[in-house]
Structures are given as structure tokens and as C-alpha cells.
Design a protein around this motif. Structure first.
Motif, mmCIF file in Angstrom:
data_model
loop_
_atom_site.group_PDB
_atom_site.id
_atom_site.type_symbol
_atom_site.label_atom_id
_atom_site.label_comp_id
_atom_site.label_asym_id
_atom_site.label_seq_id
_atom_site.Cartn_x
_atom_site.Cartn_y
_atom_site.Cartn_z
ATOM 1 N N TRP A 1 0.843 -1.192 0.000
ATOM 2 C CA TRP A 1 0.000 0.000 0.000
ATOM 3 C C TRP A 1 0.882 1.246 0.000
ATOM 4 C CZ3 TRP A 1 -4.978 -0.647 -0.910
ATOM 5 C CH2 TRP A 1 -5.579 -1.869 -0.593
ATOM 6 N N ASP A 2 0.547 2.180 -0.880
ATOM 7 C CA ASP A 2 1.277 3.449 -0.962
ATOM 8 C C ASP A 2 0.259 4.583 -0.955
ATOM 9 O OD1 ASP A 2 3.120 5.465 -1.336
ATOM 10 O OD2 ASP A 2 3.414 5.063 -3.475
ATOM 11 N N ASN A 3 0.171 5.271 0.197
ATOM 12 C CA ASN A 3 -0.803 6.365 0.352
ATOM 13 C C ASN A 3 -2.220 5.930 -0.012
ATOM 14 O OD1 ASN A 3 1.113 8.327 1.193
ATOM 15 N ND2 ASN A 3 1.741 8.626 -0.951
ATOM 16 N N GLY A 4 -2.583 4.740 0.489
ATOM 17 C CA GLY A 4 -3.934 4.240 0.288
ATOM 18 C C GLY A 4 -4.174 3.570 -1.046
ATOM 19 N N GLN A 5 -3.170 3.523 -1.915
ATOM 20 C CA GLN A 5 -3.301 2.892 -3.222
ATOM 21 C C GLN A 5 -2.533 1.572 -3.249
ATOM 22 O OE1 GLN A 5 -5.280 4.186 -5.777
ATOM 23 N NE2 GLN A 5 -5.884 5.607 -4.124
ATOM 24 N N LEU A 6 -3.167 0.554 -3.823
ATOM 25 C CA LEU A 6 -2.515 -0.745 -3.923
ATOM 26 C C LEU A 6 -1.534 -0.740 -5.089
ATOM 27 C CD1 LEU A 6 -2.452 -3.644 -2.738
ATOM 28 C CD2 LEU A 6 -4.138 -4.264 -4.475
ATOM 29 N N VAL A 7 -0.276 -1.097 -4.794
ATOM 30 C CA VAL A 7 0.768 -1.169 -5.819
ATOM 31 C C VAL A 7 1.164 -2.630 -6.003
ATOM 32 C CG1 VAL A 7 3.090 -0.465 -6.490
ATOM 33 C CG2 VAL A 7 1.628 1.116 -5.206
ATOM 34 N N ILE A 8 1.115 -3.121 -7.220
ATOM 35 C CA ILE A 8 1.513 -4.503 -7.518
ATOM 36 C C ILE A 8 2.744 -4.453 -8.417
ATOM 37 C CG2 ILE A 8 0.814 -6.717 -8.502
ATOM 38 C CD1 ILE A 8 -2.080 -5.985 -7.936
ATOM 39 N N ASN A 9 3.893 -4.741 -7.841
ATOM 40 C CA ASN A 9 5.134 -4.720 -8.625
ATOM 41 C C ASN A 9 5.141 -5.861 -9.651
ATOM 42 O OD1 ASN A 9 5.991 -2.588 -7.083
ATOM 43 N ND2 ASN A 9 7.496 -3.738 -5.896
ATOM 44 N N PRO A 10 5.925 -5.739 -10.710
ATOM 45 C CA PRO A 10 6.042 -6.850 -11.669
ATOM 46 C C PRO A 10 6.493 -8.128 -10.958
ATOM 47 C CG PRO A 10 7.085 -4.864 -12.520
ATOM 48 C CD PRO A 10 6.755 -4.575 -11.091
ATOM 49 N N GLY A 11 6.085 -9.258 -11.511
ATOM 50 C CA GLY A 11 6.442 -10.542 -10.911
ATOM 51 C C GLY A 11 7.930 -10.838 -11.006
#
Length: 482
Positions: free
Chosen positions: A158-168
Motif C-alpha cells: 500500500w502506498d498512500n492508500g493505493q494498492l501497488v503490484i510490482n512486476p512478478g
């Protein structure tokens, strides 16, 4: 989400407390160790440093208050994800500064489901990812530095309430570079488990493995496997070693080398082995290779005795040469196993979308005819499988009231929240058929008891005694999860 400094006294890695939690269902007993967490611990110690690591799966709140972890990593499958979320919530209530993360099949296959009480999710092969996250936290006094985390492949956060999905992240090419799991940490010596490979060449519609481990199999070397078995035997003297590969029976030359090395060390007759197979891999050649092992049981996923359902449900494979399985393969495997006097257990599934009462009864008649000792499950859709996509299309999952705890592996006789995939049967009709299978299981199981004692009295005594012992150990441990 930004974590504050947990304590200025944390200056050395040996003073950093890391708690590994297995989110379990206390209603379903198991004595198999959660090796995934054991691998995290051994890899972190080898590549990170002397962190203070502890494991828990029960009375977690008491452990949290006593151990005061800086970092908690939870592992779970989808059916236990609601439990994992409840654990994460309680962790934050006790100390909101504790860093929480989760790994395992569920979060890998459903990354968008990361709960707000979880700072990180680890997708796929977790050893290196976990180590990089912990090292970043340690070097920044347990502040989450977003720019560093964004550089770690395979992380959800979570980054400032936003979900971040890094590359696999790519898979480890040489599995031998991963140290064996820390079994001392897990405290499970009754029933030893090892993993000698990751992945499967087949693509069954109900199986999560292809999307977890990729479309191929990676193997530990025969030397690595036998060294691990030797260490297990010297330290714990296990009666049985369970090889928990998705499909151990796929690489004959490697199996032959493992057996030869076990024979050189005199281990082939000191331990019973059990593993998972597939009927079209059970050949005369394979049984000649393993005949010098003491085999506890070969577990075979027969699934169904109807050819149409079998073809639709069990994939042909990702690689040329791995053909569709047939009912004739099932019959040949049974005949060969009986010829070599090797115990086997059959796994069956009823309630595929294409199943009718008639196709299911073909499987029932097959079990009865060949007197197959086994276990029958009702088909359950799991994230990351074609059946999950099918269930979404039909509106069976993902609604507002849906809970992952509904995915109960299809083992209950009656479950009002159960998902029924069959297009031709009601849940009531499916449960009535399932009840017939359960009665047949008991009948056949009872008939096998005498045969077991006649064939191998020592094995039979240990086997049936340990069934009672495992159950007692579980219920002795049956305490609150939190």
C-alpha cells in the motif's frame, strides 16, 4: 503505509524479532509442517543474518504479546484467508507499528485482495523477496521506504492508500541454491515432509500449481534430495517421509539416481516413503526403479472414471509428449501396483460442471469394482484455476457476500454455503451422491485392514497406531487461533 521506528534499541539483527505464522483451520487437523515458512527462515538466516525467528499457528495473541515481533509474515491458502486477515487485524491492534506481510498461494493468485492490515504481499517464490523486504526494513530502522520497495519484484504493498503490484519475479533457476527448510523452528518431527521439485507439466482445471510455479518443473538434484533425507533420518529418525511434490513420478532418470544414492547410504530400507503420482506415470519401468524402496503409499489422482470428464478435467500438459490421461491408464496402474504389492490411495472428485448422476456413478462403480482405497472430494474452485474463472462467469464467487472460507475443499457432507459447480445436479443431489461415496470409502477401508496386517504387520501396526496418535496430538493442541 508508513511504519514508525519500533524501538531505538534495535541495533543488531539478533535483536530483531520475526514471527512466522501459519493461518490454519483448527477444524481440519494436519501434522505436516508448513515447509514454505521453513524455507523463508533458512534462506533469511543464510542471506540476511542472525535474525531472531519464531513460528506459531495457535494462541497467536499470547505469542505476539510475549515475543513482541518487529515483523510478522503470515502464510495461508485461500480457504484460510479470512483467518489471515483476522490475525493481521489483531496484530495491528496490539501494536500498529508491527510490519505485517503475507505470502503463499492465495495472495499470489489473488494479489488484489491484499487486506489493509497487511503492509506487504509476496507473490510466487518467496525466499528472496522476503529477504529483500526484511533487509530494506532493517537498514531503514523499520520505516517502509516506498522507493526501495518499488524496486523489489514480486511485492504488493500500500502506498498512500493505493494498492501497488510490482512486476512478478522470475523463478529460481537452481533450486539447490535454496537451503533446506528450518524444521527445528517448525517443531514438527512426527511426520517428516520434503519437497524435491516445484511445478508440474500438466494443467488440470482444478489445480493452482501452474499459476503458482509456472508451466514447467524445476528439480532439486538427486544429491541434494538424498542429503536432506539423510539429515532428516539422523536427526529425527522418521518412520515415513512424505515427498510433497506436485508430481514426483515425472522424471524417471532422476528417481533412479535418488534410489541408487539411497541404497548406497543404506537408507532405502530404513524409511518408508510416500508420494503423489499420476496413473499414466505408473509403468513397469517406474515400479522396477522404486521396487527397492519401502513404499508407505503412492497417492494417485484418479479423479474420475468417466473418460469425457477425465479429458476435460486433467490437462494433457505443457510439453510435447505428455498426453491426455485415460481410464485405461487408471486400470493399468491398479493392476501394476497390485502386481508389485505396493499400497496406493486413490483421490477422486465429483461435481465437475459437466458431471451428471450417471458420470459420477461410473466413478462409484469403478471404486467398488477395483476396491480402491481412497478419498473422494467435491469439486471446489480455487483462485488461479480455470474452474475459478468458470465460477466467476456464472456468478458463483466474488459477490458481495462471498467469503474465501466457503472454499472448504469439498469435504463436508452438508454445507449450506457450499459452491456447486455441476450444471446438471442440485447441491442436495450432489451431497446425496457424496454420502454414498463416503460409505463406500469406509467399507473398502475396513476390508483393507486385514490385508494390511497380513502383507506387512509392522507397517500396519505403525500406520493405524499413528492415525490415532496424530489425531490425539492435534486435539491436544486444539487451542484458540488468536
Amino acid at each position: 503505509m508508513q511504519a514508525e521506528l519500533i524501538g531505538k534499541e534495535v541495533l543488531e539483527k539478533r535483536n530483531v524479532n520475526i514471527l512466522l505464522i501459519n493461518a490454519i483451520d483448527e477444524a481440519n487437523p494436519t501434522v505436516r509442517a508448513p515447509l514454505g515458512l521453513g524455507y523463508l527462515a533458512s534462506y533469511l538466516r543464510k542471506h540476511g543474518g542472525p535474525y531472531n525467528i519464531k513460528y506459531s499457528d495457535r494462541n497467536i495473541e499470547a505469542t505476539l504479546r510475549e515475543f513482541k515481533p518487529n515483523v510478522v509474515c503470515i502464510s495461508c491458502v485461500s480457504v484460510n484467508y479470512d483467518r489471515a486477515k483476522a490475525i493481521a487485524k489483531r496484530i495491528k491492534e496490539i501494536n500498529e507499528r508491527t510490519i505485517t506481510m503475507i505470502g503463499g498461494f492465495h495472495i499470489t493468485l489473488e494479489p488484489q485482495s491484499l487486506d489493509r492490515n497487511l503492509d506487504f504481499g509476496i507473490m510466487g517464490e518467496g525466499e528472496e523477496i522476503f529477504c529483500k523486504i526484511v533487509e530494506s526494513l532493517f537498514s531503514n530502522n523499520f520505516n517502509i521506504v516506498t522507493e526501495e520497495i518499488k524496486k523489489i519484484s514480486g511485492v504488493i504493498f500500500w502506498d498512500n492508500g493505493q494498492l501497488v503490484i510490482n512486476p512478478g519475479r522470475g523463478f529460481v533457476k537452481d533450486l539447490d541454491t535454496i537451503p533446506p527448510p528450518d524444521r527445528e523452528l517448525l517443531g514438527n518431527h512426527l511426520y517428516s515432509t520434503i519437497v524435491t521439485s516445484r511445478g508440474c507439466v500438466y494443467k488440470c482445471v482444478y489445480c493452482t500449481t501452474p499459476n503458482m510455479w509456472g508451466n514447467r518443473v524445476r528439480f532439486h538434484s538427486a544429491e541434494y534430495v538424498v542429503n536432506e533425507i539423510e539429515c532428516l533420518y539422523k536427526k529425527y529418525k522418521p518412520r515415513v517421509i512424505y515427498i510433497q511434490d506436485d508430481l514426483f513420478t515425472i522424471n524417471f532418470p532422476r528417481i533412479r539416481k535418488i534410489v541408487d544414492l539411497l541404497k548406497e547410504k543404506g537408507l532405502n530400507k530404513k524409511i518408508y516413503f510416500t508420494f503423489l503420482g499420476r496413473s499414466n506415470n505408473i509403468s513397469e519401468e517406474f515400479l522396477e526403479i522404486v521396487k527397492d524402496l519401502k513404499i508407505d503409499c503412492i497417492n494417485i489422482g484418479f479423479e474420475t472414471a468417466n473418460q469425457e470428464i477425465l479429458t476435460k478435467s486433467k490437462g494433457a500438459g505443457h510439453t510435447e509428449g505428455f498426453h491426455h490421461i485415460t481410464v485405461e491408464d487408471h486400470i493399468n496402474a491398479i493392476k501394476l501396483l497390485n502386481k508389485y504389492k505396493i499400497r496406493y490411495c486413490g483421490y477422486f472428485m465429483i461435481g465437475f460442471p459437466w458431471d451428471t448422476k450417471e458420470t459420477i456413478m461410473e466413478t462409484y462403480d469403478f471404486i467398488k469394482k477395483y476396491k480402491v482405497r481412497g478419498i473422494t472430494f467435491k469439486v471446489t474452485p480455487f483462485p488461479g484455476t480455470p474452474l475459478w474463472d468458470y465460477s466467476i462467469d456464472r456468478g458463483l464467487v466474488k459477490g458481495e457476500d462471498f467469503s474465501y472460507s466457503q472454499l472448504q475443499h469439498g469435504m463436508k457432507l452438508v454445507d449450506e454455503n457450499e459452491i456447486c459447480l455441476s450444471e446438471h445436479l442440485t447441491i442436495k443431489e450432489l451431497n446425496e451422491l457424496y454420502s454414498k461415496f463416503k460409505k463406500l470409502e469406509k467399507e473398502i477401508g475396513r476390508k483393507h485392514i486385514l490385508k494390511d496386517f497380513m502383507q506387512d504387520p509392522k507397517w500396519a501396526f505403525n500406520y493405524y497406531f499413528n492415525i490415532v496418535l496424530k489425531t490425539k496430538l492435534f486435539y491436544d493442541k486444539k487451542k484458540k487461533i488468536l
